[in-house]
Motif scaffolding. Structure first.
Motif: not given
Lengths: 207, 207
Positions: B156, B158-160, B162-164, B166-167, B184, B187-188, B191, B194-195
């Motif tokens: 999680t 790593a995904a958070v 990476g997700g931030c 990338a977005a 933005v 939204s972040l 995100f 939730r994540a």
DNA sequence: GTACGCTGTGAATCACGATTCACACACCCG
DNA sequence: CGGGTGTGTGAATCGTGATTCACAGCGTAC
């Protein structure tokens, strides 16, 4: 343009290029290496491709198209099996993405994160945008169906795609010791559900 | 090694390098360009740095350290203001990350996604790992405090991260038309919550 | 004052991989 | 059989930047 004979060498070059990427990444895939592996001289490559970049653009396109097909097929299969949930479908698509990436880490890394030449990078970006658009579409459907709450669809789609990619190549780049693919896929599914705001209720329809 | 005089030129080179990256990205920051902007000859650069890569490793390190400081400070400030929530803290840290990235898009892109030379890439990776470790730590704390449910912390995190990333660079690379930084960031934040599985209840303590 | 070391110079050099091209070879067509 | 076209060869060439180095200037120590 007798595609018969020419196609043989052409295809061999494309295969060689892909194989080199799978083994050692884009940086190891020089024109000389590709030609050697394909069993031809360097100059021959230029009988079939305008430039090195064009060759690799085609490689990327082929591979990404294949991946896309596989992912969408997984989603469609789930739907055909009776699932009406857009999120379950999306989850299946991304899990497929993950499974395939984990099976071919080096290729996944090249496709997602390795430095590549500009034209190739453009191709990669184009595919990332397609994936993102697909996720966004799924989210819109899920929102319309009250599966998930309202949210910034574009942002979330980009973050989910980026997050999945990063979490998958992350465990790859440091080449950590075989972190059990199934466990990773399970973690990814859970992450995706949370990230899109799908409560546990969302499962009902899925599994 | 009279750091006084030498430091002047050295610092000027570092500044020039950073400015070039901010303006046109890493690819535009050639040794010649850096030297010119710093007002010295190309050879002079090598009086102060082993190589181009070493120079940029230092630039990256400096900038990333600064960013890290700013982010952590934001988190600490929130904590000092009385928040006891690890997630609120994390959210604040990442929002700060986003605000700063949006203010300096080109630099953010270079730091997060632009192709760079191997040594520089290694530095970037090291910082990404630090950020990921910080997120992971926050998640562990939040889980211990029952703020969020149990989850795969490493994945999680790593995904958070990476997700931030990338977005944020997604909206930058195509240089889309000023998508309102505040929106933005909002939204972040959503995100991230939730994540990590933070229900609305998590807010109570934060704001 | 002179020797020495630290900075600075910038044209020449180097590294490295992509790209070209003059030279085959094979096959088909008239 | 004499062109013509498509394909293959691989050593030579090119382009692009990073890197070097012989040659100053300048301040400090002695």
């Amino acid at each position: 343009m007798s595609t018969a004979a020419a196609g043989g060498t052409r295809a061999r070059l494309l295969d060689a290029a892909r194989e080199l990427i799978e083994q050692d990444g884009y940086s190891a895939a020089s024109v000389l290496q590709v030609a050697e592996r394909a069993g031809v001289a360097a100059g021959t490559l230029y009988r079939h491709f305008e430039s090195k970049e064009e060759l690799f653009v085609e490689v990327f396109r082929d591979v990404c198209t294949g991946e896309e097909r596989a992912m969408l097929a997984a989603g469609d299969a789930l739907q055909a099996a009776g699932s009406r949930s857009a999120i379950a479908c999306l989850e299946e698509v991304l899990a497929t993405f993950a499974r395939r990436a984990l099976r071919n880490p080096r290729l996944a890394w090249a496709l997602l994160a390795e430095p590549v030449d500009p034209l190739v990078d453009a191709e990669r970006l184009a595919y990332r945008m397609r994936y993102t658009a697909y996720v966004a579409q799924s989210l819109r459907r899920a929102i319309a169906d009250r599966e998930i709450p309202g949210l910034d669809v574009e942002f979330t789609a980009a973050a989910v795609v980026g997050g999945c990619g990063a979490a998958l190549v992350g465990p790859l780049a440091p080449s950590s010791g075989t972190p059990a693919p199934d466990a990773v896929v399970a973690s990814l599914r859970a992450f995706v559900r949370r990230a899109v705001g799908a409560g546990l209720g969302g499962l009902t329809d899925a599994r």
